[in-house]
Design a protein around this motif. Structure first.
Motif, PDB file in Angstrom:
ATOM      1  N   GLU A 198      35.208  18.733  20.924  1.00 14.16           N
ATOM      2  CA  GLU A 198      35.338  18.817  19.459  1.00 14.16           C
ATOM      3  C   GLU A 198      36.239  17.707  18.916  1.00 14.16           C
ATOM      4  N   LYS A 199      37.225  17.368  19.695  1.00 16.90           N
ATOM      5  CA  LYS A 199      38.120  16.277  19.272  1.00 16.90           C
ATOM      6  C   LYS A 199      37.329  14.965  19.178  1.00 16.90           C
ATOM      7  N   ALA A 200      36.501  14.731  20.184  1.00 16.58           N
ATOM      8  CA  ALA A 200      35.693  13.494  20.156  1.00 16.58           C
ATOM      9  C   ALA A 200      34.754  13.517  18.948  1.00 16.58           C
ATOM     10  N   ASP A 201      34.122  14.652  18.717  1.00 13.38           N
ATOM     11  CA  ASP A 201      33.208  14.747  17.556  1.00 13.38           C
ATOM     12  C   ASP A 201      33.974  14.451  16.265  1.00 13.38           C
ATOM     13  N   GLU A 202      35.176  15.007  16.181  1.00 15.20           N
ATOM     14  CA  GLU A 202      35.995  14.798  14.977  1.00 15.20           C
ATOM     15  C   GLU A 202      36.353  13.308  14.814  1.00 15.20           C
ATOM     16  N   ILE A 203      36.751  12.689  15.915  1.00 12.94           N
ATOM     17  CA  ILE A 203      37.141  11.269  15.836  1.00 12.94           C
ATOM     18  C   ILE A 203      35.955  10.410  15.390  1.00 12.94           C
ATOM     19  N   LEU A 217      37.058  13.862  30.102  1.00 17.03           N
ATOM     20  CA  LEU A 217      37.196  13.092  28.854  1.00 17.03           C
ATOM     21  C   LEU A 217      35.957  12.223  28.627  1.00 17.03           C
ATOM     22  N   ALA A 218      35.478  11.631  29.697  1.00 19.39           N
ATOM     23  CA  ALA A 218      34.322  10.725  29.581  1.00 19.39           C
ATOM     24  C   ALA A 218      33.113  11.463  29.024  1.00 19.39           C
ATOM     25  N   LYS A 219      32.942  12.701  29.453  1.00 22.56           N
ATOM     26  CA  LYS A 219      31.787  13.476  28.978  1.00 22.56           C
ATOM     27  C   LYS A 219      31.891  13.764  27.483  1.00 22.56           C
ATOM     28  N   SER A 220      33.111  13.916  27.008  1.00 18.72           N
ATOM     29  CA  SER A 220      33.255  14.182  25.578  1.00 18.72           C
ATOM     30  C   SER A 220      32.941  12.938  24.747  1.00 18.72           C
ATOM     31  N   LEU A 221      33.142  11.764  25.346  1.00 22.54           N
ATOM     32  CA  LEU A 221      32.923  10.509  24.611  1.00 22.54           C
ATOM     33  C   LEU A 221      31.514   9.950  24.796  1.00 22.54           C
ATOM     34  N   ALA A 222      30.903  10.300  25.922  1.00 18.61           N
ATOM     35  CA  ALA A 222      29.615   9.676  26.284  1.00 18.61           C
ATOM     36  C   ALA A 222      28.555   9.764  25.179  1.00 18.61           C
ATOM     37  N   PRO A 223      28.380  10.929  24.540  1.00 15.16           N
ATOM     38  CA  PRO A 223      27.324  10.981  23.510  1.00 15.16           C
ATOM     39  C   PRO A 223      27.569   9.991  22.374  1.00 15.16           C
ATOM     40  N   HIS A 224      28.806   9.556  22.224  1.00 12.40           N
ATOM     41  CA  HIS A 224      29.142   8.638  21.128  1.00 12.40           C
ATOM     42  C   HIS A 224      29.264   7.194  21.614  1.00 12.40           C
ATOM     43  N   GLY A 225      29.103   6.979  22.892  1.00 19.95           N
ATOM     44  CA  GLY A 225      29.209   5.614  23.423  1.00 19.95           C
ATOM     45  C   GLY A 225      30.622   5.172  23.754  1.00 19.95           C
ATOM     46  N   GLY A 226      31.563   6.100  23.838  1.00 23.94           N
ATOM     47  CA  GLY A 226      32.955   5.709  24.130  1.00 23.94           C
ATOM     48  C   GLY A 226      33.229   5.614  25.624  1.00 23.94           C
ATOM     49  N   ILE A 227      34.325   4.947  25.942  1.00 26.98           N
ATOM     50  CA  ILE A 227      34.718   4.812  27.352  1.00 26.98           C
ATOM     51  C   ILE A 227      36.117   5.398  27.587  1.00 26.98           C
ATOM     52  N   VAL A 228      36.364   5.707  28.853  1.00 24.23           N
ATOM     53  CA  VAL A 228      37.711   6.133  29.254  1.00 24.23           C
ATOM     54  C   VAL A 228      38.279   5.073  30.187  1.00 24.23           C
ATOM     55  N   MET A 229      39.426   4.548  29.821  1.00 25.85           N
ATOM     56  CA  MET A 229      40.121   3.629  30.728  1.00 25.85           C
ATOM     57  C   MET A 229      41.231   4.442  31.371  1.00 25.85           C
ATOM     58  N   TRP A 230      41.050   4.750  32.623  1.00 26.28           N
ATOM     59  CA  TRP A 230      41.961   5.654  33.342  1.00 26.28           C
ATOM     60  C   TRP A 230      42.838   4.798  34.224  1.00 26.28           C
ATOM     61  N   ARG A 231      44.141   4.880  34.017  1.00 28.71           N
ATOM     62  CA  ARG A 231      45.012   3.937  34.716  1.00 28.71           C
ATOM     63  C   ARG A 231      45.289   4.325  36.163  1.00 28.71           C
TER      64      ARG A 231
END
Ligand code: BDP
Length: 710
Positions: free
Chosen positions: A279-284, A320-334
């Protein structure tokens, strides 16, 4: 990249006096008479095919640059005439009977070419995308700034790495972790209502070197940034940056579901947690449709992470990646991790934790790996994780802010350091498997590729504190775009654009910049020494640091000096960290005959009488390096002094004073380290070298309060 350009004229004296450095390398002062007369004949007007905010930004930049450099206004014309700059996407080239064959495939690539349309001689700036046209426009402006011929232009260029990102370690109270150039650029208090011109100038500067992403906030994250009101502030910045092709990213605090979501856990496998992030990703994305994604520091230096719930990095990153994937976002995990148990060798920890997870990460996860395995030291061998995860995208993190390299008082040109890492051969798939190929995705065919630089930018009038620190921002962008650019060429361009002075001066300053990083290595950490800075704030020398909460937060842990010798044994008789490299590399570094001396004490513990290639024994050789480093700063001062008449007076005075500080600091480093190591070796300072002016106790007692950056 193809350049078919020759130089028009010799660069001559500066025209803008009292330069405060705000304009960075985007200085558009009037060119010498002869040059501007030539350009004035060649550049007459501008024609745009389809206006968009990005094309308008390109047009505006060209107009400003040309009116400043050439001294005449160009206006938008409906018809093409001789000397029209044509800004056009390649999909529209057929309207002009122009071939698209030369246009780079890469959507960000550009072609800048002089060509003829219906008998009219025009300057074509084209790309598959608007942002490519903007990049091409900056490339054209650079030709003018460098006073190069534009009669027969044919410049073609495209990036190899997809995401070229600055990481700001900026806190929401505007302090900047490890920042030495003032407070954060982001004035959260006045956002979203007030868009400071500085945000636009920041975006222009980034676009001019091809940087296309920015992480706005500190890796030691505050969850507040993900709340509604703050997201509106972030949106305002994203809107300001969008025309310049810059995507906004945020750091995500792993415990945010608890802190701002009211949940009892942040366990990445918990349904409610998963849903909260979704939901956070959808909101962003509702607010920022092109949001880039998250950067995450988890289970490192006390930051929360999946391991708090007995999950691993892949569990956390993928959630986190799954929440962003539908929107095309990436996770940079350090991968900069170290846990609460003190390991036998901290250099091994990232590899130990991540290598077993190779193949378990979702496609839109990229593992962000620092250039070396310890922590942005003046010199580190490349991180063994590069190439070690064939089924995972890995990206590279450099530090532009000089946490360990003299903060903002030391002149250190970092392109040579960047090149050293990018060009290092991992041997992952045999010879030629450079770090650059790992991170640009070509070695293993990764879809995502990225590079990050921890920004050295703050609200100082000149952005970076030290005038020469601007070159590191410039060079990072240039190398992120094309890792093959020579460091010296980048320095040359930067110098010419920043100082616009005569060739002899440029040459001297270029040589000074090219040597500057080696100089700092010599007076801080020669021969592979590392992490011997002042405790916590990292200001100045602290080889005596011991007895801290963790052994790997002390200097004595890293240098291991005693009466017999010095250095960290990472061979198979020691921590065996070397085994983390591919065999060809491990062998080279393990063998004293083939280990480059710059890494000697990084990998080996050696007796003080060990013979160096120079014929010196280790003690003498090390001490001589310390003295050489400090002496070189003296030379830098002399070089700078000799440029007085050729450099803007304000910048001249500023750098002169900073170099004087740097010299004092270099001598301080030299004296403190030589005396401390002498207290272990019991050996004399080689003859001919001046005795330190104080004793060791004096240096050990120096204490500093309120060092910036912490
Ligand atoms: C270290 C810095 C610390 C950062 C950390 C990191 O001292 O301030 O938070 O790296 O990269 O170099 O996470």
């Amino acid at each position: 990249m193809k350049y078919r350009i020759t130089l028009l004229l010799i660069l001559i004296g500066f025209s803008a006096l009292a330069d405060n450095g705000y304009r960075l390398w985007l200085k558009y002062d009037l060119l010498p008479v002869g040059v501007k007369a030539i350009y004035a004949k060649q550049i007459k007007s501008i024609h745009i095919v389809a206006a968009s905010p990005t094309i308008r930004a390109a047009e505006q930049e060209l107009k400003t640059a040309i009116s400043g450099l050439v001294g005449h206004q160009i206006s938008e014309q409906a018809r093409l005439t001789d000397g029209t700059i044509l800004l056009v996407k390649s999909s529209d080239l057929k309207k002009y009977n122009l071939s698209i064959a030369d246009v780079p495939e890469n959507p960000e690539g550009y072609l800048v070419k002089t060509t003829a349309i219906s008998g009219k001689k025009i300057i074509l700036i084209t790309s598959k995308t608007d942002i490519g046209v903007l990049y091409g426009s900056f490339a054209f402006i650079k030709q003018l700034q460098l006073q190069q011929e534009i009669e027969k232009l044919n410049v073609k260029s495209e990036p190899k790495i997809r995401n070229r990102i600055l990481n700001h370690w900026d806190n929401l109270d505007r302090t900047v972790e490890r920042g030495y150039a003032g407070f954060s650029l982001w004035n959260w208090q006045t956002l979203p209502g007030y868009i400071d011109q500085r945000y636009i100038d920041y975006a222009r500067a980034n676009a001019s070197v091809g940087i296309n992403g920015t992480v706005l906030n500190n890796v030691n994250a505050n969850a507040l940034i993900l709340t509604k009101d703050w997201l509106l502030k972030v949106k305002a910045l994203a809107d300001a940056f969008r025309p310049y092709g810059i995507k906004v990213y945020l750091t995500a605090r792993f415990s945010a579901p608890i802190e701002i979501g009211g949940l009892k856990t942040a366990d990445p496998l918990d349904k409610e947690v998963i849903n909260w992030w979704k939901e956070k990703a959808d909101e962003i994305y509702k607010v920022i449709p092109d949001f880039g994604g998250y950067l995450v520091k988890a289970n490192s230096e006390g930051q929360p992470g999946p391991q708090n719930y007995n999950r691993n990095h892949a569990d956390g990153a993928n959630m986190l990646a799954k929440s962003l994937a539908p929107h095309g976002g990436i996770v940079m995990w350090r991968a900069f991790v170290y846990d609460n148990k003190v390991p036998d060798d901290r250099a091994k920890q990232a590899y130990n934790e991540f290598k077993p997870l190779d193949g378990n990460f979702d496609e839109n996860v990229i593992i962000q790996v620092k250039n070396g395995a310890i922590d942005f030291q003046p010199r580190e061998p490349f991180h063994p994780l590069f190439g070690a995860m064939p089924n995972t995208s890995t990206m590279l993190e450099f530090q532009l802010t000089q946490e360990y390299l003299g903060m903002s008082t030391n002149l250190v040109y970092l392109a040579t350091l960047f090149k050293e890492t990018l060009g290092a051969d991992t041997y992952a798939k045999g010879q030629g498997s450079t770090v650059a190929k790992v991170i640009n995705g070509s070695l293993y065919g990764n879809k995502n590729s990225a590079i990050a630089g921890v920004a050295n930018i703050g609200n100082d009038v000149n952005w970076c504190g030290h005038p020469f620190a601007q070159s590191n921002w410039y060079a990072f962008g240039k190398l992120a775009w094309n890792d093959e650019s020579p460091a010296t060429l980048i320095a040359d361009e930067w110098l010419k654009m920043t100082f616009r002075t005569d060739f002899a001066t440029i040459k001297k300053l270029n040589e000074m910049m090219m040597k500057s990083r080696e100089t700092v290595v010599d007076y801080m950490t020669p021969l592979g020494l590392h992490h011997i800075m002042g405790w916590d704030h990292h200001y100045g020398p602290g080889p005596w640091i011991k007895d801290k909460p963790r052994a790997d937060w002390t200097s004595v842990y890293y240098h291991q000096a005693d009466k017999n010798g010095i250095g960290f044994n990472r061979t198979n008789t020691g921590s065996n960290a070397l085994a983390q490299y591919f065999p060809a590399v491990a062998e080279k570094f393990s063998n004293l005959n083939t280990c480059p001396e710059e890494y000697l004490l990084w990998f080996h513990h050696l007796p003080w009488n060990y013979k160096l290639k120079s014929g010196n024994n280790l003690w003498d050789g090390m001490v001589k390096r310390y003295y050489k480093g400090a002496a070189e700063v003296k030379q830098m001062q002399a070089t700078w002094d000799s440029c007085e008449k050729q450099i803007d007076p304000v910048i001249y005075r500023q750098v002169k004073q900073l170099l004087a500080i740097q010299y004092d600091e270099a001598v301080w480093w030299r004296n403190a380290c030589v005396l401390y190591f002498q207290s272990k070796s019991g050996l004399p300072i080689p003859s001919g070298l001046a005795k330190p002016e104080h004793d060791l106790a004096y240096y050990e007692k120096l204490e500093f309060k309120f060092v910036p950056g912490i």
